[in-house]
Design a protein around this motif. Structure first.
Motif, PDB file in Angstrom:
ATOM      1  N   ALA A 207       0.874  -1.322   0.034  1.00  0.00           N
ATOM      2  CA  ALA A 207      -0.048  -0.084   0.180  1.00  0.00           C
ATOM      3  C   ALA A 207       0.625   1.159   0.199  1.00  0.00           C
ATOM      4  CB  ALA A 207      -1.140  -0.120   1.241  1.00  0.00           C
ATOM      5  N   TRP A 208       1.949   1.447   1.028  1.00  0.00           N
ATOM      6  CA  TRP A 208       2.596   2.703   1.025  1.00  0.00           C
ATOM      7  C   TRP A 208       3.485   2.728  -0.321  1.00  0.00           C
ATOM      8  CZ3 TRP A 208       7.976   1.973   1.138  1.00  0.00           C
ATOM      9  CH2 TRP A 208       8.576   0.920   1.728  1.00  0.00           C
ATOM     10  N   THR A 209       4.113   1.491  -1.070  1.00  0.00           N
ATOM     11  CA  THR A 209       5.105   1.672  -2.003  1.00  0.00           C
ATOM     12  C   THR A 209       3.879   2.338  -3.129  1.00  0.00           C
ATOM     13  OG1 THR A 209       4.911  -0.695  -2.184  1.00  0.00           O
ATOM     14  CG2 THR A 209       6.666  -0.164  -1.726  1.00  0.00           C
ATOM     15  N   LEU A 210       2.810   1.617  -3.207  1.00  0.00           N
ATOM     16  CA  LEU A 210       1.790   1.964  -4.332  1.00  0.00           C
ATOM     17  C   LEU A 210       1.485   3.397  -4.221  1.00  0.00           C
ATOM     18  CD1 LEU A 210       0.183   1.058  -6.776  1.00  0.00           C
ATOM     19  CD2 LEU A 210      -1.603   0.509  -5.250  1.00  0.00           C
ATOM     20  N   ALA A 211       1.268   3.965  -3.009  1.00  0.00           N
ATOM     21  CA  ALA A 211       0.966   5.415  -2.742  1.00  0.00           C
ATOM     22  C   ALA A 211       2.176   6.203  -3.271  1.00  0.00           C
ATOM     23  CB  ALA A 211       0.698   5.618  -1.111  1.00  0.00           C
ATOM     24  N   ILE A 212       3.420   5.681  -2.944  1.00  0.00           N
ATOM     25  CA  ILE A 212       4.658   6.540  -3.459  1.00  0.00           C
ATOM     26  C   ILE A 212       4.785   6.500  -4.954  1.00  0.00           C
ATOM     27  CG2 ILE A 212       7.090   6.314  -3.609  1.00  0.00           C
ATOM     28  CD1 ILE A 212       7.252   5.699  -0.683  1.00  0.00           C
ATOM     29  N   LEU A 213       4.602   5.362  -5.649  1.00  0.00           N
ATOM     30  CA  LEU A 213       4.438   5.354  -6.915  1.00  0.00           C
ATOM     31  C   LEU A 213       3.436   6.055  -7.704  1.00  0.00           C
ATOM     32  CD1 LEU A 213       5.826   3.983  -9.567  1.00  0.00           C
ATOM     33  CD2 LEU A 213       4.289   1.934  -9.328  1.00  0.00           C
ATOM     34  N   VAL A 214       2.127   6.358  -6.916  1.00  0.00           N
ATOM     35  CA  VAL A 214       1.260   6.848  -7.909  1.00  0.00           C
ATOM     36  C   VAL A 214       1.584   8.562  -7.685  1.00  0.00           C
ATOM     37  CG1 VAL A 214      -1.142   7.778  -7.168  1.00  0.00           C
ATOM     38  CG2 VAL A 214      -0.624   5.189  -7.342  1.00  0.00           C
ATOM     39  N   HIS A 215       2.104   8.754  -6.581  1.00  0.00           N
ATOM     40  CA  HIS A 215       2.520  10.173  -6.548  1.00  0.00           C
ATOM     41  C   HIS A 215       3.607  10.634  -7.509  1.00  0.00           C
ATOM     42  CE1 HIS A 215      -0.152  10.553  -3.009  1.00  0.00           C
ATOM     43  NE2 HIS A 215       0.050  11.854  -2.801  1.00  0.00           N
ATOM     44  N   LEU A 241      13.895  14.580 -17.170  1.00  0.00           N
ATOM     45  CA  LEU A 241      14.781  13.519 -16.540  1.00  0.00           C
ATOM     46  C   LEU A 241      14.784  13.425 -15.045  1.00  0.00           C
ATOM     47  CD1 LEU A 241      18.257  14.927 -18.146  1.00  0.00           C
ATOM     48  CD2 LEU A 241      17.094  12.977 -18.729  1.00  0.00           C
ATOM     49  N   GLY A 242      14.489  14.484 -14.423  1.00  0.00           N
ATOM     50  CA  GLY A 242      13.886  14.126 -12.758  1.00  0.00           C
ATOM     51  C   GLY A 242      12.770  13.371 -12.525  1.00  0.00           C
ATOM     52  N   GLY A 243      11.766  13.714 -13.655  1.00  0.00           N
ATOM     53  CA  GLY A 243      10.666  12.782 -13.296  1.00  0.00           C
ATOM     54  C   GLY A 243      10.881  11.456 -13.641  1.00  0.00           C
ATOM     55  N   GLY A 244      11.640  11.133 -14.745  1.00  0.00           N
ATOM     56  CA  GLY A 244      11.631   9.721 -15.323  1.00  0.00           C
ATOM     57  C   GLY A 244      12.581   9.181 -14.158  1.00  0.00           C
ATOM     58  N   TYR A 245      13.747   9.668 -13.583  1.00  0.00           N
ATOM     59  CA  TYR A 245      14.622   8.992 -12.482  1.00  0.00           C
ATOM     60  C   TYR A 245      13.940   8.748 -11.447  1.00  0.00           C
ATOM     61  CZ  TYR A 245      18.579   8.705  -9.349  1.00  0.00           C
ATOM     62  OH  TYR A 245      19.491   8.140  -8.514  1.00  0.00           O
ATOM     63  N   PHE A 246      12.594   9.650 -10.890  1.00  0.00           N
ATOM     64  CA  PHE A 246      12.058   9.398  -9.727  1.00  0.00           C
ATOM     65  C   PHE A 246      11.122   8.342  -9.903  1.00  0.00           C
ATOM     66  CE2 PHE A 246       9.352  12.023  -6.381  1.00  0.00           C
ATOM     67  CZ  PHE A 246      10.030  11.122  -5.514  1.00  0.00           C
ATOM     68  N   VAL A 247      10.565   8.144 -10.957  1.00  0.00           N
ATOM     69  CA  VAL A 247       9.561   7.047 -10.978  1.00  0.00           C
ATOM     70  C   VAL A 247      10.283   5.895 -11.321  1.00  0.00           C
ATOM     71  CG1 VAL A 247       8.002   6.203 -13.031  1.00  0.00           C
ATOM     72  CG2 VAL A 247       7.846   8.582 -12.502  1.00  0.00           C
ATOM     73  N   TRP A 248      11.484   5.717 -12.109  1.00  0.00           N
ATOM     74  CA  TRP A 248      12.277   4.371 -12.025  1.00  0.00           C
ATOM     75  C   TRP A 248      12.653   3.861 -10.530  1.00  0.00           C
ATOM     76  CZ3 TRP A 248      18.161   4.656 -11.836  1.00  0.00           C
ATOM     77  CH2 TRP A 248      18.493   3.242 -11.993  1.00  0.00           C
ATOM     78  N   LYS A 249      13.060   4.898  -9.680  1.00  0.00           N
ATOM     79  CA  LYS A 249      13.281   4.405  -8.381  1.00  0.00           C
ATOM     80  C   LYS A 249      12.340   4.276  -7.577  1.00  0.00           C
ATOM     81  CE  LYS A 249      17.754   4.998  -8.169  1.00  0.00           C
ATOM     82  NZ  LYS A 249      18.790   3.962  -7.994  1.00  0.00           N
ATOM     83  N   SER A 250      11.072   4.682  -8.034  1.00  0.00           N
ATOM     84  CA  SER A 250       9.690   4.409  -7.250  1.00  0.00           C
ATOM     85  C   SER A 250       9.267   2.995  -7.742  1.00  0.00           C
ATOM     86  CB  SER A 250       8.619   5.325  -7.261  1.00  0.00           C
ATOM     87  OG  SER A 250       9.042   6.585  -6.811  1.00  0.00           O
ATOM     88  N   VAL A 251       9.395   2.557  -9.021  1.00  0.00           N
ATOM     89  CA  VAL A 251       8.868   1.236  -9.342  1.00  0.00           C
ATOM     90  C   VAL A 251       9.803   0.532  -8.810  1.00  0.00           C
ATOM     91  CG1 VAL A 251       9.003  -0.114 -11.306  1.00  0.00           C
ATOM     92  CG2 VAL A 251       8.239   2.180 -11.735  1.00  0.00           C
ATOM     93  N   TYR A 254       8.570  -0.155  -5.489  1.00  0.00           N
ATOM     94  CA  TYR A 254       7.240  -0.911  -5.418  1.00  0.00           C
ATOM     95  C   TYR A 254       7.620  -2.623  -5.599  1.00  0.00           C
ATOM     96  CZ  TYR A 254       2.886  -2.426  -6.868  1.00  0.00           C
ATOM     97  OH  TYR A 254       1.370  -3.074  -7.014  1.00  0.00           O
ATOM     98  N   ARG A 255       8.450  -2.593  -6.454  1.00  0.00           N
ATOM     99  CA  ARG A 255       8.989  -4.383  -6.443  1.00  0.00           C
ATOM    100  C   ARG A 255       9.412  -4.823  -5.310  1.00  0.00           C
ATOM    101  NH1 ARG A 255      10.885  -3.520 -12.693  1.00  0.00           N
ATOM    102  NH2 ARG A 255       8.997  -3.974 -13.719  1.00  0.00           N
ATOM    103  N   VAL A 256      10.470  -3.942  -4.924  1.00  0.00           N
ATOM    104  CA  VAL A 256      11.227  -4.676  -3.718  1.00  0.00           C
ATOM    105  C   VAL A 256      11.049  -3.488  -2.541  1.00  0.00           C
ATOM    106  CG1 VAL A 256      13.443  -5.417  -2.845  1.00  0.00           C
ATOM    107  CG2 VAL A 256      12.724  -5.968  -5.524  1.00  0.00           C
ATOM    108  N   PRO A 257      10.165  -3.708  -1.696  1.00  0.00           N
ATOM    109  CA  PRO A 257      10.153  -2.444  -0.685  1.00  0.00           C
ATOM    110  C   PRO A 257      11.283  -2.642   0.329  1.00  0.00           C
ATOM    111  CG  PRO A 257       8.331  -4.068  -0.477  1.00  0.00           C
ATOM    112  CD  PRO A 257       9.079  -4.704  -1.565  1.00  0.00           C
ATOM    113  N   SER A 258      12.520  -2.561  -0.053  1.00  0.00           N
ATOM    114  CA  SER A 258      13.573  -2.704   1.095  1.00  0.00           C
ATOM    115  C   SER A 258      13.799  -1.454   1.715  1.00  0.00           C
ATOM    116  CB  SER A 258      14.656  -3.218   0.401  1.00  0.00           C
ATOM    117  OG  SER A 258      15.164  -2.372  -0.598  1.00  0.00           O
ATOM    118  N   LYS A 259      14.621  -1.373   2.668  1.00  0.00           N
ATOM    119  CA  LYS A 259      15.165   0.118   3.375  1.00  0.00           C
ATOM    120  C   LYS A 259      16.226   0.840   2.302  1.00  0.00           C
ATOM    121  CE  LYS A 259      14.626  -0.706   8.150  1.00  0.00           C
ATOM    122  NZ  LYS A 259      13.070  -0.547   8.170  1.00  0.00           N
ATOM    123  N   GLU A 260      16.923  -0.132   1.834  1.00  0.00           N
ATOM    124  CA  GLU A 260      17.767   0.644   0.591  1.00  0.00           C
ATOM    125  C   GLU A 260      17.168   1.312  -0.556  1.00  0.00           C
ATOM    126  OE1 GLU A 260      17.984  -2.851   1.872  1.00  0.00           O
ATOM    127  OE2 GLU A 260      19.469  -2.124   3.251  1.00  0.00           O
TER     128      GLU A 260
END
Ligand code: HEM
Ligand code: FPP
Length: 290
Positions: A207-215, A241-251, A254-260
């Motif tokens: 749920a929180w990773t999806l909330a981050i990704l949607v934002h 570039l900034g938006g693409g980078y942020f979405v990439w890291k959020s995906v 979302y796939r692996v919700p680790s602290k790193e």
């Protein structure tokens, strides 16, 4: 001397203040209207540093009990006991806010000063006092604080609302929750220990990773909207570039919700904002000087 400077930077949350002042400069850059004199721009930037510093210092004071419980915050001046609580501190913070609002009004006008006040009030009272300990949606409302900085900058150029600065203010509103939720996810045990209901400590990871990704997807999309209203290549590069980078890291998160991955996404939020602001400032500089 070095210790005093360090304490001041910490007390006034000056690094964050610089980012908020830079957001106001971006608001100036994307607004259309008569150019401002250098002293007006410098005055507004200083006023925003002062007002966000006053709100940040009040946040330290008000949260000294919970800051003491968290590893990341326990060395802060009030939490650690370096500064003793006294009502005089509050008088000082109010004085700094009043002086900053006066400076904003003289250098950028009353409408800009009102936005600066709303930014400080949203962070200092609405977020810190009313919502942070009570509501999981604390930070969604708190995100308005950054939007008001952009609107303050734009109002210095022209007090009536304009499309591009409003879009940028919406972008700041969408930016703040994933910025903060990522950090809260990386430092989750801290907030749980302090009993603060940040989203990543109260709902499951999907749920929180999806909330981050949607934002971050919404943020990346919204920050491209100014291209339809006249912003050009340089702005588009920063936003894209900034938006693409942020979405990439959020995906990835979302796939692996680790602290790193959460910490990497927090840094991606800072990179995205820096590129967006840099794009807006460079585009404006090119418009004015070439
Ligand atoms: C109410 C909204 C916000 C919350 C709850 C929030 C939360 C945080 C937190 C907890 C940190 C870590 C600071 C530390 O380690 O002590 C941080 C860092 C940072 N934030 Fe935010 N933030 C918010 C809004 C903003 C806005 C609007 C901006 C800029 C426009 C911003 C820019 C930064 C920057 C540049 C850092 C990294 C520098 C540093 O660690 O001091 N934040 N934020
Ligand atoms: C226009 C204007 C003056 C705007 C000011 C807005 C402003 C200062 C926003 C800052 C938000 C911020 C640093 C939150 C930190 O969260 P926190 O205090 O919950 O973080 P913590 O867990 O580190 O204490």
């Amino acid at each position: 001397m070095r210790a005093a400077i360090g304490l001041t930077i910490s007390l006034l949350k000056l690094r964050i203040g610089v980012a908020i002042a830079a957001s106001a400069l971006a608001g100036i850059a994307v607004a259309s209207g008569p150019g401002l004199a250098w002293w007006q721009i410098a005055g507004l930037a200083l006023a925003i540093l002062g007002a966000s510093g006053a709100a940040g210092a009040f946040n330290h004071y008000y949260e000294r009990d919970v800051d003491r419980l968290m590893r990341r915050t326990r060395t802060r001046p009030f939490a650690s006991g370096t500064f003793k609580p006294s009502p005089w501190w509050l008088v000082g913070f109010l004085g700094l806010l009043a002086a900053s609002l006066g400076l904003a009004s003289v250098s950028a006008g009353n409408v800009a000063a009102a936005y600066v006040f709303l930014g400080a009030f949203t962070y200092g009272i609405v977020y810190t006092v009313w919502l942070k300990r009570r509501s999981t949606w604390n930070i969604v409302v708190g995100g308005l604080a950054g939007s008001f900085a952009v609107l303050a900058g734009a109002a210095a150029v022209d007090p009536s609302p304009q499309v591009i600065p409003t879009v940028l203010a919406v972008a700041l509103f969408l930016w703040t929750p994933p910025h903060f939720w990522s950090l809260a996810a990386a430092k989750g045990q801290d907030y749980a220990k302090a009993g603060i209901p940040m989203l990543p400590v109260v709902v499951p990871a999907y749920a929180w990773t999806l909330a981050i990704l949607v934002h971050s997807v919404a943020l990346a999309a919204v920050s491209l909207v100014p291209l339809w209203f006249g912003e050009g290549l340089l702005y588009g590069l920063g936003a894209g570039l900034g938006g693409g980078y942020f979405v990439w890291k959020s995906v990835k998160l979302y796939r692996v919700p680790s602290k790193e991955n959460a910490m990497a996404n927090f840094f991606a939020s800072l990179v995205q904002l820096a590129l967006l602001i840099a794009g807006a400032l460079l585009a404006s500089a090119v418009r004015h000087w070439l």
